[in-house]
Motif scaffolding. Structure first.
Motif, PDB file in Angstrom:
ATOM      1  N   CYS A 184       3.381   0.794   2.530  1.00  0.00           N
ATOM      2  CA  CYS A 184       2.111   1.021   3.221  1.00  0.00           C
ATOM      3  C   CYS A 184       2.284   0.694   4.694  1.00  0.00           C
ATOM      4  CB  CYS A 184       1.012   0.142   2.644  1.00  0.00           C
ATOM      5  SG  CYS A 184       0.551   0.657   0.993  1.00  0.00           S
ATOM      6  N   CYS A 188      -2.489   6.698  -0.197  1.00  0.00           N
ATOM      7  CA  CYS A 188      -1.158   6.224  -0.585  1.00  0.00           C
ATOM      8  C   CYS A 188      -0.735   6.827  -1.923  1.00  0.00           C
ATOM      9  CB  CYS A 188      -1.120   4.694  -0.608  1.00  0.00           C
ATOM     10  SG  CYS A 188      -1.178   4.028   1.066  1.00  0.00           S
ATOM     11  N   HIS A 213      -5.954  -2.892  -2.763  1.00  0.00           N
ATOM     12  CA  HIS A 213      -5.299  -1.630  -2.419  1.00  0.00           C
ATOM     13  C   HIS A 213      -4.291  -1.161  -3.484  1.00  0.00           C
ATOM     14  CE1 HIS A 213      -4.130   1.607   0.171  1.00  0.00           C
ATOM     15  NE2 HIS A 213      -2.918   1.147   0.373  1.00  0.00           N
TER      16      HIS A 213
HETATM   17 ZN    ZN Z   1      -1.180   1.899   1.116  1.00  0.00          ZN
END
Ligand code: ZN
Ligand code: AMP
Length: 495
Positions: free
Chosen positions: A30, A226, A251
């Motif tokens: 990320c 993502c 996340h």
């Molecule tokens: Zn991410």
């Protein structure tokens, strides 16, 4: 291939790294939300994965390294409500959101190259993958794992778990606890459960970053990009997913639910999380007001700094701790790191001058040969043990000791033999530069320094001691020292 073991956050243990399709490795990290200058905390996480990328490549894997840029969807407060971080900055400055994105993308790239990190193979952006994200929302709706509400679409955690999903398994969060924590905070009625998270958000009229979708004008939820970008470039299941520890929840937990919801299996084999850089025990973060910018370190201008530190000193400082431990910022630790890094840089400089030209026929020094072989072996073992750079660096210092002995004529190359001599010299340089990414800084100045040193030698011979002192003080002002040794005169980085 080296038996690399990596700590998997999901299984909570170190596991032998076995890629799905060796020698290829898919690795996703990320990247930053490009709405402000990256601080030193962010740098730590990216350095961790740069080192992993370097090591995987070094031991022979062919890595496709994907690191995204978040340029939409990350809301202030990291939740499902509120302004977009980038949109908010754009409004404040009265500029286009993409001007904000470009400015901080440029800064991020500059900082990453200052720290000698290798650019990823692919650097995709969330705004560049709107079609994929809309399709993923449609697929989750079709699977019955998402529902629409007032032009927004949410992931349905209860249905997911009823079908065997385990939301919370990565971070170890218990759903009941989460419910208790969030109920009071989250008063919105759009969601069936406060645990549900946004896949797509309806854009209010003042929200400037918006795209048309089957649910009206809106924008994607932060976690969705993502999932879409990692699986687009690395496949529905891929080897490694990394990020900072603070991304574990929500996340990455949401990424698992989304990926699993779309394909019926876990998207990632090895989840890796780098621990936080802290200041007085507290996470370094812009919002807490305790963050340092790399530029402030390089200039020494931050009020908490006693002096300036170079990028490689900082890189060395970070590699000296294991990536899963927290690392506390301190002037003393940085000063010690400066000393350590300069010792290594001196070693690198002299190792380039060493050649195998045996003079002495007294035979091999088997103890030293064994010690060198062992240090090389232990460097690999340390890196194979979940990337233990701290122990790896200790081995580098063992190799440095022998390099310095050769340089100072305290040891003859013939005592090592050609094979061990080459092993020593090559391992030292490749471990330091290729694996740990530690370069010698300021090499562009070296031709001038060599010229000055020639003058220094002449002044000395001519006994022009005022000029000798002048040259000496010039070196000193540059953080360098002239070394008058028995067999030669040379310069070195002051340690
Ligand atoms: Zn991410
Ligand atoms: P952000 O732009 O805030 O999403 O952060 C980019 C990356 O930096 C993420 O992987 C975060 O986990 C990481 N990060 C943020 N703060 C720190 C910190 N203090 N120490 C280490 N990593 C951090």
């Amino acid at each position: 291939m080296q038996p690399l073991h990596l700590y998997n956050t999901l299984s909570r243990k170190k596991e032998l790294f076995e890629p799905l399709n060796p020698p290829y490795v898919g690795m996703y990290v990320c990247g930053p939300t490009v709405y402000n200058y990256v601080h030193l905390g962010n740098v730590r996480t990216f350095l961790t994965f740069d080192t992993l990328y370097r090591y995987l490549t070094f031991i022979g894997y062919k890595v496709r390294y994907v690191r995204n840029l978040t340029d939409v969807g990350h809301l202030v407060g990291d939740g499902d409500e509120g302004e977009d971080k980038i949109g908010r900055m754009a409004k404040l400055e009265k500029v286009e959101p993409m001007e904000i994105v470009q400015r901080f993308t440029n800064d991020f790239h500059t900082v990453m190259s200052q720290f000698n990190t290798i650019p990823p193979s692919i650097e995709p952006t969330a705004t560049g993958h709107m079609v994929e994200q809309i399709e993923a929302v449609q697929a989750l709706l079709a699977n019955g794992l998402a529902y629409e509400s007032n032009g927004s679409v949410y992931f349905d955690i209860e249905t997911y778990n009823k079908r065997g999903g385990q939301y919370g398994k990565l971070s170890g969060r218990i759903l009941d606890d989460l419910l208790n924590e969030t109920r009071e905070l989250d008063g919105q009625s759009e969601k069936r459960s406060p645990l549900d998270f946004a896949l797509w958000k309806n854009a209010s009229p003042e929200h400037i970053m918006r795209w048309n979708s089957p649910w009206g004008a809106g924008f994607p939820g932060w976690h969705l990009e993502c999932t879409c970008m990692s699986t687009k470039y690395l496949g529905k299941q891929f080897d490694i997913h990394g990020g900072g520890m603070d991304l574990k929840f929500p996340h990455h937990e949401c990424e698992i639910a989304q990926g699993d919801g779309l394909t019926g299996h876990d998207p990632v084999r090895y989840w890796m999380h780098s621990n936080m850089l802290t200041v007085n025990g507290q996470k370094m973060s812009k919002s807490l007001g305790n963050s340092f910018l790399p530029a402030e370190l390089f200039s020494g201008s931050h009020h908490l700094l006693e002096q300036a530190y170079s990028p490689m000193t900082v890189r060395f400082f970070m590699l000296q701790s294991h990536y899963r431990s927290t690392l506390d910022f301190s002037n003393d630790a940085l000063k010690a790191a400066q000393k350590g890094y300069r010792r290594l840089a001196n070693g690198l400089r002299v190792s380039r001058k060493l050649t195998y030209a045996p003079t002495d026929e007294n035979g091999f020094d088997e103890t030293k040969q064994r010690d060198i072989r062992q240090a090389v072996q232990q460097f690999y073992e340390a890196m194979n043990d979940d990337l233990n750079t701290a122990v790896g660096i200790a081995q580098l210092f063992t190799l440095l000791k022998y390099i310095n002995m050769l340089y100072l004529n305290q040891l003859q190359v013939s005592a090592l033999g050609e094979e061990v001599f080459n092993l020593l010299n090559q391992s030292f340089a490749t471990f330091m530069q290729d694996v740990l990414g530690l370069l010698e800084e300021g090499t562009d100045k070296q031709p001038v320094l060599e010229g000055l040193l020639t003058l220094y030698r002449e002044y000395k011979e001519q006994k022009q001691y005022d000029k000798v002192d002048q040259v000496r003080s010039y070196f000193k002002a540059q953080g360098l020292a002239i070394k008058d040794m028995k067999h030669q005169i040379d310069w070195a980085y002051e340690e």
